[in-house]
Design a protein around this motif. Structure first.
Motif, PDB file in Angstrom:
ATOM      1  N   UNK A   1     -15.143  13.495  27.269  1.00  0.00           N
ATOM      2  CA  UNK A   1     -16.112  14.450  26.689  1.00  0.00           C
ATOM      3  C   UNK A   1     -16.992  13.719  25.669  1.00  0.00           C
ATOM      4  N   UNK A   2     -18.314  13.637  25.891  1.00  0.00           N
ATOM      5  CA  UNK A   2     -19.177  12.832  25.016  1.00  0.00           C
ATOM      6  C   UNK A   2     -19.068  13.185  23.533  1.00  0.00           C
ATOM      7  N   UNK A   3     -18.979  14.466  23.193  1.00  0.00           N
ATOM      8  CA  UNK A   3     -18.919  14.837  21.770  1.00  0.00           C
ATOM      9  C   UNK A   3     -17.624  14.330  21.124  1.00  0.00           C
ATOM     10  N   UNK A   4     -16.554  14.306  21.893  1.00  0.00           N
ATOM     11  CA  UNK A   4     -15.278  13.774  21.385  1.00  0.00           C
ATOM     12  C   UNK A   4     -15.448  12.282  21.107  1.00  0.00           C
ATOM     13  N   UNK A   5     -16.078  11.586  22.049  1.00  0.00           N
ATOM     14  CA  UNK A   5     -16.270  10.142  21.870  1.00  0.00           C
ATOM     15  C   UNK A   5     -17.152   9.865  20.659  1.00  0.00           C
ATOM     16  N   UNK A   6     -18.245  10.614  20.516  1.00  0.00           N
ATOM     17  CA  UNK A   6     -19.147  10.370  19.381  1.00  0.00           C
ATOM     18  C   UNK A   6     -18.395  10.505  18.068  1.00  0.00           C
ATOM     19  N   UNK A   7     -17.610  11.573  17.976  1.00  0.00           N
ATOM     20  CA  UNK A   7     -16.905  11.825  16.727  1.00  0.00           C
ATOM     21  C   UNK A   7     -15.872  10.724  16.435  1.00  0.00           C
ATOM     22  N   UNK A   8     -15.101  10.360  17.460  1.00  0.00           N
ATOM     23  CA  UNK A   8     -14.057   9.364  17.214  1.00  0.00           C
ATOM     24  C   UNK A   8     -14.651   7.968  17.016  1.00  0.00           C
ATOM     25  N   UNK A   9     -15.755   7.665  17.704  1.00  0.00           N
ATOM     26  CA  UNK A   9     -16.392   6.353  17.508  1.00  0.00           C
ATOM     27  C   UNK A   9     -16.908   6.237  16.069  1.00  0.00           C
ATOM     28  N   UNK A  10     -17.511   7.297  15.528  1.00  0.00           N
ATOM     29  CA  UNK A  10     -17.952   7.276  14.126  1.00  0.00           C
ATOM     30  C   UNK A  10     -16.780   6.982  13.204  1.00  0.00           C
ATOM     31  N   UNK A  11     -15.668   7.662  13.476  1.00  0.00           N
ATOM     32  CA  UNK A  11     -14.474   7.494  12.650  1.00  0.00           C
ATOM     33  C   UNK A  11     -13.931   6.059  12.771  1.00  0.00           C
ATOM     34  N   UNK A  12     -13.960   5.528  14.005  1.00  0.00           N
ATOM     35  CA  UNK A  12     -13.470   4.157  14.219  1.00  0.00           C
ATOM     36  C   UNK A  12     -14.323   3.152  13.435  1.00  0.00           C
ATOM     37  N   UNK A  13     -15.646   3.330  13.488  1.00  0.00           N
ATOM     38  CA  UNK A  13     -16.529   2.390  12.763  1.00  0.00           C
ATOM     39  C   UNK A  13     -16.283   2.479  11.264  1.00  0.00           C
ATOM     40  N   UNK A  14     -16.040   3.679  10.761  1.00  0.00           N
ATOM     41  CA  UNK A  14     -15.788   3.851   9.320  1.00  0.00           C
ATOM     42  C   UNK A  14     -14.466   3.182   8.926  1.00  0.00           C
ATOM     43  N   UNK A  15     -13.452   3.310   9.782  1.00  0.00           N
ATOM     44  CA  UNK A  15     -12.149   2.712   9.471  1.00  0.00           C
ATOM     45  C   UNK A  15     -12.242   1.190   9.445  1.00  0.00           C
ATOM     46  N   UNK A  16     -13.044   0.632  10.335  1.00  0.00           N
ATOM     47  CA  UNK A  16     -13.155  -0.816  10.469  1.00  0.00           C
ATOM     48  C   UNK A  16     -14.044  -1.408   9.378  1.00  0.00           C
ATOM     49  N   UNK A  17     -14.994  -0.606   8.898  1.00  0.00           N
ATOM     50  CA  UNK A  17     -16.002  -1.116   7.959  1.00  0.00           C
ATOM     51  C   UNK A  17     -15.380  -1.722   6.706  1.00  0.00           C
ATOM     52  N   UNK A  18     -14.260  -1.182   6.262  1.00  0.00           N
ATOM     53  CA  UNK A  18     -13.666  -1.664   5.022  1.00  0.00           C
ATOM     54  C   UNK A  18     -12.791  -2.887   5.194  1.00  0.00           C
ATOM     55  N   UNK A  19     -12.529  -3.321   6.417  1.00  0.00           N
ATOM     56  CA  UNK A  19     -11.556  -4.400   6.638  1.00  0.00           C
ATOM     57  C   UNK A  19     -12.235  -5.764   6.720  1.00  0.00           C
ATOM     58  N   UNK A  20     -11.664  -6.757   6.061  1.00  0.00           N
ATOM     59  CA  UNK A  20     -12.200  -8.124   6.158  1.00  0.00           C
ATOM     60  C   UNK A  20     -11.898  -8.726   7.520  1.00  0.00           C
ATOM     61  N   UNK A  21     -10.710  -8.415   8.021  1.00  0.00           N
ATOM     62  CA  UNK A  21     -10.296  -8.914   9.331  1.00  0.00           C
ATOM     63  C   UNK A  21      -9.582  -7.764  10.029  1.00  0.00           C
ATOM     64  N   UNK A  22      -9.928  -7.525  11.286  1.00  0.00           N
ATOM     65  CA  UNK A  22      -9.345  -6.382  11.989  1.00  0.00           C
ATOM     66  C   UNK A  22      -9.270  -6.662  13.487  1.00  0.00           C
TER      67      UNK A  22
END
Ligand code: DC
Length: 233
Positions: free
Chosen positions: A109-130
């Motif tokens: 479902x595209x809306x599910x993907x959009x929401x979770x992809x945003x969340x994934x990018x936010x979670x990764x943004x703070x990490x130096x190495x991931x």
């Protein structure tokens, strides 16, 4: 761990189910002293929310509405698995057969993907190495990642490994597992939104004839190559 030449950036690990991707991703994260994100766990958690609401996973409108209202939280440590929906621990439930059957429909479902992809990018943004594992990480979520791996293995090998994990020895049951893996691959590779495929700049690793440790060592060596750590002297 290589403190003298530490890895900085993101390693993406994509590929179909049953390749040992999660174990490899955790192993690589530990070796690189990096954070770890299992994006499949997020789609599985969304599926728990859908099933608990009593909705049909094939009903895209209902799925979109329910997932939009659910609080999905995952941890980013390789050593522990934290997965919650609205504050309830679902780390064990997300691995159930019921969730595994329904998750492909929810994740299409595209809306599910959009929401979770945003969340994934936010979670990764703070990490130096991931290290981030999934299906579309190198292609969609983190197209500028430092190192992209696409992990594959022959379907029969994947079914045998899954059977070993589940303690299944019956040949017909192993054939069923292979059929289920092929069905999920087909669904994930042919969906319109973010289909499963290697990024153009991914390193494809076929794990059919490799041990899990071999695969981890290979990826860690790639990540620690001078180009990856900025140490070009
Ligand atoms: O890796 P896994 O088996 O836990 O993934 C569960 C499902 O979620 C699988 O059917 C594919 C889907 N998925 C996805 O569409 N995109 C991702 N980044 C990760 C998983």
């Amino acid at each position: 761990m290589n403190r003298r030449n530490p890895f900085r950036g993101a390693v993406t690990l994509d590929g179909p189910s049953g390749t040992g991707k999660s174990s490899v991703a955790r192993g690589v994260a530990v070796a690189l002293d990096a954070a770890y994100l299992d994006t499949g766990a997020m789609y599985r958690a969304a599926t728990v929310a859908v099933l608990d609401a009593g909705a049909d996973p094939e009903d895209a409108a209902a799925v979109e509405r329910i997932v939009a209202g659910a609080r999905i939280e995952v941890g980013t440590e390789a050593g522990t698995e934290r997965v919650e929906v609205d504050g309830v621990d679902v780390a064990v439930r997300i691995r159930s057969a019921e969730v595994t059957r329904a998750v492909s429909a929810v994740s299409a479902v595209p809306a599910v993907r959009r929401r979770l992809v945003d969340q994934q990018r936010a979670l990764v943004a703070g990490a130096e190495a991931v290290v981030v594992e999934g299906r579309d990480i190198g292609t969609v979520v983190l197209p500028d990642a430092t190192l992209k791996i696409y992990l594959t293995a022959a379907p029969e090998v994947r079914a045998q490994r899954r059977a070993g994990q589940l303690g299944i020895t019956d040949a017909a049951a192993i054939d069923d597992l292979a059929a289920d893996l092929r069905r999920r691959d087909e669904y994930d590779s042919s969906r319109a939104d973010s289909p499963l495929r290697p990024a153009a700049d991914a390193v494809v690793v076929d794990s059919s004839d490799l041990t899990q440790q071999d695969v981890v060592d290979h990826i860690v060596a790639l990540a620690q190559a001078p180009l990856m750590t900025g140490d070009r002297t």
